[in-house]
Design an enzyme around this catalytic site. Structure first.
Site, PDB file in Angstrom:
ATOM      1  N   ASP B  72       0.820  -1.172  -0.138  1.00  4.00           N
ATOM      2  CA  ASP B  72      -0.026  -0.083  -0.091  1.00  4.00           C
ATOM      3  C   ASP B  72       0.728   1.136  -0.129  1.00  4.00           C
ATOM      4  OD1 ASP B  72      -2.346  -1.716   0.043  1.00  4.00           O
ATOM      5  OD2 ASP B  72      -2.267  -1.879   2.236  1.00  4.00           O
ATOM      6  N   HIS B  95       5.508  21.322   4.573  1.00  8.88           N
ATOM      7  CA  HIS B  95       4.249  21.668   3.917  1.00  8.88           C
ATOM      8  C   HIS B  95       3.420  20.364   3.828  1.00  8.88           C
ATOM      9  CE1 HIS B  95       6.742  20.182   0.649  1.00  8.88           C
ATOM     10  NE2 HIS B  95       5.544  19.762   0.050  1.00  8.88           N
ATOM     11  N   HIS B  97       2.032  18.041   1.833  1.00  5.24           N
ATOM     12  CA  HIS B  97       1.801  17.005   0.999  1.00  5.24           C
ATOM     13  C   HIS B  97       2.239  15.561   1.590  1.00  5.24           C
ATOM     14  CE1 HIS B  97       1.967  19.836  -2.881  1.00  5.24           C
ATOM     15  NE2 HIS B  97       0.734  19.463  -2.484  1.00  5.24           N
ATOM     16  N   HIS B 164       4.648  26.865  -3.642  1.00  5.94           N
ATOM     17  CA  HIS B 164       4.768  25.329  -3.969  1.00  5.94           C
ATOM     18  C   HIS B 164       3.113  25.293  -4.513  1.00  5.94           C
ATOM     19  CE1 HIS B 164       5.550  21.346  -4.453  1.00  5.94           C
ATOM     20  NE2 HIS B 164       5.016  20.822  -3.174  1.00  5.94           N
ATOM     21  N   ASP B 186       9.973  21.536  -0.613  1.00  5.93           N
ATOM     22  CA  ASP B 186       9.619  21.853  -2.051  1.00  5.93           C
ATOM     23  C   ASP B 186       9.267  23.192  -2.325  1.00  5.93           C
ATOM     24  OD1 ASP B 186       9.706  18.909  -2.251  1.00  5.93           O
ATOM     25  OD2 ASP B 186       7.558  18.676  -2.354  1.00  5.93           O
ATOM     26  N   ASP B 218      15.454  21.235  -3.216  1.00  7.09           N
ATOM     27  CA  ASP B 218      14.848  20.524  -3.856  1.00  7.09           C
ATOM     28  C   ASP B 218      15.096  20.173  -5.278  1.00  7.09           C
ATOM     29  OD1 ASP B 218      12.394  19.607  -5.010  1.00  7.09           O
ATOM     30  OD2 ASP B 218      11.168  21.284  -5.290  1.00  7.09           O
ATOM     31  N   HIS B 387      -2.240  23.383 -16.722  1.00  9.21           N
ATOM     32  CA  HIS B 387      -1.522  22.933 -15.416  1.00  9.21           C
ATOM     33  C   HIS B 387      -0.079  23.567 -15.488  1.00  9.21           C
ATOM     34  CE1 HIS B 387      -0.169  20.690 -11.838  1.00  9.21           C
ATOM     35  NE2 HIS B 387       0.928  20.251 -12.685  1.00  9.21           N
ATOM     36  N   HIS B 391       7.156  22.552  -8.894  1.00 13.11           N
ATOM     37  CA  HIS B 391       8.640  22.712  -8.315  1.00 13.11           C
ATOM     38  C   HIS B 391       9.638  23.600  -9.384  1.00 13.11           C
ATOM     39  CE1 HIS B 391       8.141  19.299  -5.758  1.00 13.11           C
ATOM     40  NE2 HIS B 391       7.177  19.007  -6.700  1.00 13.11           N
ATOM     41  N   HIS B 413      15.359  15.548  -2.446  1.00 15.47           N
ATOM     42  CA  HIS B 413      14.063  15.498  -3.109  1.00 15.47           C
ATOM     43  C   HIS B 413      14.321  14.977  -4.672  1.00 15.47           C
ATOM     44  CE1 HIS B 413      12.232  18.219   0.071  1.00 15.47           C
ATOM     45  NE2 HIS B 413      12.767  17.275   0.550  1.00 15.47           N
TER      46      HIS B 413
END
Lengths: 578, 578
Positions: B72, B95, B97, B164, B186, B218, B387, B391, B413
């Site tokens: 998972d 952050h 996420h 971000h 990020d 990042d 979109h 980053h 990252h």
């Protein structure tokens, strides 16, 4: 140079005479039936049926998608061809890529005696496959090329040159009584291709002038704006790399991308490097292409893989497979230090001259990462101009539409959204909705003098090849594999007294691929108790319906395991009567 | 507005006083230890260790790769933190996420009492997770924001604003006795972000002026040339779509992309459309973000999903999940006509406002294809500007390096090649090789006044979450699942006389997920004969070593099956003594 042999045409005609020709004057309709490649990438196959004569364009395979667990290949469903075998006049091939020729060894045993026509290089690659499958003596295989006009039943097939990422690619003008159908094959327009032979614009324009009934055109890059750059751009980029690289250069590309291989050889010759070819499919393709005159290198340029280490880094270039990150490929093994001959060292420059096929990104990225970890410099498509694709972009697709000016248009070769985007391009150049047909595999488009309509939808199945099994993989098998893959299996063995049908002792439980939070033996013991406790009364004298019992076991044990672990392993109860 | 509450800081200080503070004047080195997120995308976690104090930045999860069958989630290996729990001063979050906060519910039970610091929105999202896992009462969770300076043991942590794809993202200036470490989180630089709050250039420049010991920055888009476009570009593109769409508009995006949701609401308000939010995670995030003031809509703008059908197409916009093609998401179910409330009709415009995360392409493409088949117009990243990514691209990364001018640079990252590309950017702005450290998870970079060196490599394992099992999935289990997934399983049951150890009758064979060319019962019968014939002599009186026998069964049956089918199913022999 891919002129075809008239003696072979005579032989073919002799064969064709043996086939019942039933062309009548009254032919009034032609049907286009995509059997593969529409709504998907791969296993391209289009049937053209006049009622008297049936012709097939291409016979490709598809690589399995992620959820087709354990499947090796997917091939087109040829039920329609088998049912109409007596009218099938031949299979005509546009070029030698796997998604156009790869299904031949699996399909041809079911369509015995069907003649296959292909350009010289494609025929060479088909022969290799037929030999591997011991089918070489069973298949009448003929060569054709641009300028030829081949009669196949009531059809005349006239190949014309297009550009693509393998030499000797053609489109086909297929003459029927109702009009000409133009099939582009896979194509792009390149005014400066590596082999010096641009696509035949003039022929396309003439066909347009004569009038074309229907155009079937490659949609693979219909989502990409603009023009596909010429191969020249890659030649320049490669030459820069070859001039600047401080050590060895290793170029990975598709084994079929003969033009790219030629470009690498040319750059190596210009910069005084020897070239070694590494990887089975690459060696095989280079050999065939060289024999047939599609690839050339000055004497002494090519060296054996074993001899690479005899040269200084700046004296050598290697061409190899693995541009898609395939784990067993030469490049992937070099990247993990598992290759027999080549270990990556700092100073090596690796060029991945290919774009990732969707779905392969993860594998390719892993290979690139491993190469960087070995200290190599790596040039790949996101950071360098070392590749251009083999398919036409939007402006070229519009040019094709404007040159051919067909009465009807069927976008082919592409997933559904690509076909839709291609249809929008046709609208943009002025075609009307009723002239454009976005079809899926199995849909039957009938064209007659009054118009064109989708009249039927043939049932089309995915035909899976898995080991020696062709078409035997069912959805049940795949569903089972998915369950096994996700949560593993529990096997529960019950010993039952044959006379009394009573449980002899507690059931045995074995598991594989199953995970439990904490201690497994404890869980198994608890599961055994749960099952034995709840099911003991099911094992009654003279019960013959074991199926009911095993279903109850699945239910009880499944619930217990879900509660304890949030997993749903396959549960396989086995009753042993003793 | 994300100012933090001084009362809460007081509470935190009280807690911190309880923790043994052992900062000494002699601190001479600081160690950076990435525990996740280097050489991979996801499960970001960086440990900073001065010997006296240990601090962790971020605590993220990773979604499993294709070959991690049935898994998972993947979380960081926190063995090092468990071993040094007494020095661990806190977890600071950049952050909200998943790849920065998602592992908290799995990690925190093993690091009881560790305080977590996060910005207001991130804290809100963490609280939801803690509630779901019934951990809310166990975790001291505090809010901080730009301008704050938080003492955690010998560290001072000072968040500063970055841009971000989720509001309230910060980078961190972490003060140690040896110097300041800047962690970007990020980030991108957007001069015109949706929330009107650009990244804090001035603060970064001041930090640079003061002198920065190390920058951890990042690398997610280090392969992308140029600048990442402003969110403004998306606002314009969306507004065009909203003006032109003839019917309903359905926008799919990430539930965490609050700024995008705000843009859609703004465009809807401008074009007089109501907005419905559909999808569990989307509804949850919109609620939290609205409550905390990160999202606003004029009264009456939002309508219930059930009420969508009351409006004409041109009066409604829907915001939903499924931008990655997740099969159970709202958009995927709309695309296959399985959604309870929304059926796609011709005239609908679907906007997929996200880029595919590598590995998800196939699923997204399938959803797009299904939407087109339902007659929708679909706008997606390859064909539209709906979109921009969250980053920094190469020029922004160089700007960060030039603003901060660190003594040492550690790209974080990103997969290995991204870290390498980021290192090249640092070289491009003038840093020397000995200042740049491309690390992998578990490598220990020690920085002292003399220099910086990698002094150790901690053993780091993938920690898998599968159902309720955390860290119990072994490589054996995954290997078994791969074999089961590929070729299925054959279970062979032998009944053996307990006294004589002789085979009582022919073995039983059951199979699941296994495919055979032709007739399965025939194969099973032949296999049974083969096994029984070759193994009858193995079943000898008083043989107690059944393991030897079952190994022989695997070998004999495996060879037989391979010869007949070219498959290698798992073979599970079971001996039942009767």
């Amino acid at each position: 140079m891919e002129r075809y042999d008239p003696a072979e045409e005579r032989a073919s005609r002799a064969i064709l005479r043996g086939i019942r020709l039933e062309a009548r004057e009254t032919v009034s309709a032609v049907r286009l039936i995509p059997l593969g490649g529409l709504g998907e990438i791969g296993k391209n196959m289009l049937a053209i049926d006049t009622g008297d004569d049936l012709l097939v364009v291409d016979c490709g395979l598809q690589f399995p998608e992620e959820e087709m667990l354990g499947i090796d290949l997917v091939i087109p469903d040829i039920t329609y061809l088998q049912e109409n075998r007596d009218r099938l006049r031949g299979i005509v091939i546009t070029h030698g890529h796997e998604d156009h020729i790869g299904a031949i060894p699996y399909v041809i045993p079911r369509l015995k005696g069907t003649p296959i026509w292909a350009t010289r290089l494609a025929a060479g690659l088909i022969r290799v496959k037929l030999r591997e499958h011991r089918l070489i003596d069973d298949v009448p295989l003929f060569e054709y090329g641009p300028g030829d006009s081949i009669a196949l039943g009531g059809f005349r097939v006239e190949p014309f040159r297009v550009n693509h990422s393998i030499p000797d690619s053609v489109g086909l003008a297929i003459r029927t009584r109702l009009g000409t159908i133009v099939h582009t094959g896979d194509f792009k327009f390149d005014h400066t291709p590596v082999d010096g032979m641009p696509a035949d614009f003039a022929r396309l324009a003439r066909l347009g002038d004569e009038g074309v009934l229907a155009l079937c055109s490659d949609s693979t890059y219909a989502e990409r704006p603009g023009y596909t750059p010429s191969e020249q751009a890659v030649s320049r980029a490669l030459l820069n790399v070859f001039y600047e690289a401080p050590g060895r250069i290793i170029v990975a590309t598709f084994a079929s991308l003969i033009a790219r291989i030629q470009q690498v050889i040319d750059a190596a010759v210009r910069t005084n490097r020897k070239v070694a070819i590494i990887g089975r499919s690459m060696e095989q393709n280079v050999q065939i292409a060289s024999e047939l005159g599609y690839l050339s290198a000055p004497p002494g340029t090519l060296v054996r893989p074993e001899d690479v280490t005899r040269y200084h880094g700046r004296e050598i270039a290697i061409i190899t497979t693995g541009s898609q990150g395939e784990p067993m490929s030469s490049l992937a093994r070099m990247a993990t230090r598992e290759h027999r001959l080549i270990k990556i060292v700092p100073g090596d420059t690796v060029v991945i001259s290919a774009t990732p096929i969707p779905g392969n990104e993860t594998l390719i990225n892993r290979t690139i990462d491993n190469l960087f970890k070995q200290g190599a410099e790596v040039l790949y498509s996101r950071v360098s101009d070392v590749h251009v694709q083999g398919h036409a972009s939007q402006e070229e697709l519009k040019m094709m539409l404007n040159l051919v000016r067909p009465k009807y248009f069927v976008p082919i070769h592409g997933e559904y959204r690509m076909l839709v985007q291609h249809a929008k391009l046709a609208q943009a150049v002025g075609m009307q909705d009723e002239q454009i047909f976005v079809l899926e595999d199995g849909e039957v488009l009938e064209i007659d003098e009054r118009g064109a309509t989708v009249i039927d939808q043939l049932p089309i199945n995915e035909v899976y090849v898995d080991g020696l099994a062709v078409g035997d993989v069912t959805n049940v098998i795949l569903r089972d594999r998915r369950q096994l893959a996700s949560d593993g299996i529990l096997v529960v063995v019950f010993e039952v007294d044959r006379q009394s049908s009573r449980l002899v002792n507690e059931p045995d439980i074995l598991c594989r691929g199953f995970v439990y939070p904490g201690n497994l033996p404890t869980l198994i013991a608890k599961a055994r108790d749960a099952v034995a406790g709840e099911l003991r009364h099911e094992f009654e004298p003279h019960r013959s319906e074991w199926k009911t019992v095993t279903n109850r076991v699945r239910e009880v044990l499944g619930r217990f395991i879900w509660d304890q672990t949030r997993q749903r392993p396959m549960i396989l109860p086995i009753v042993v009567e003793v």
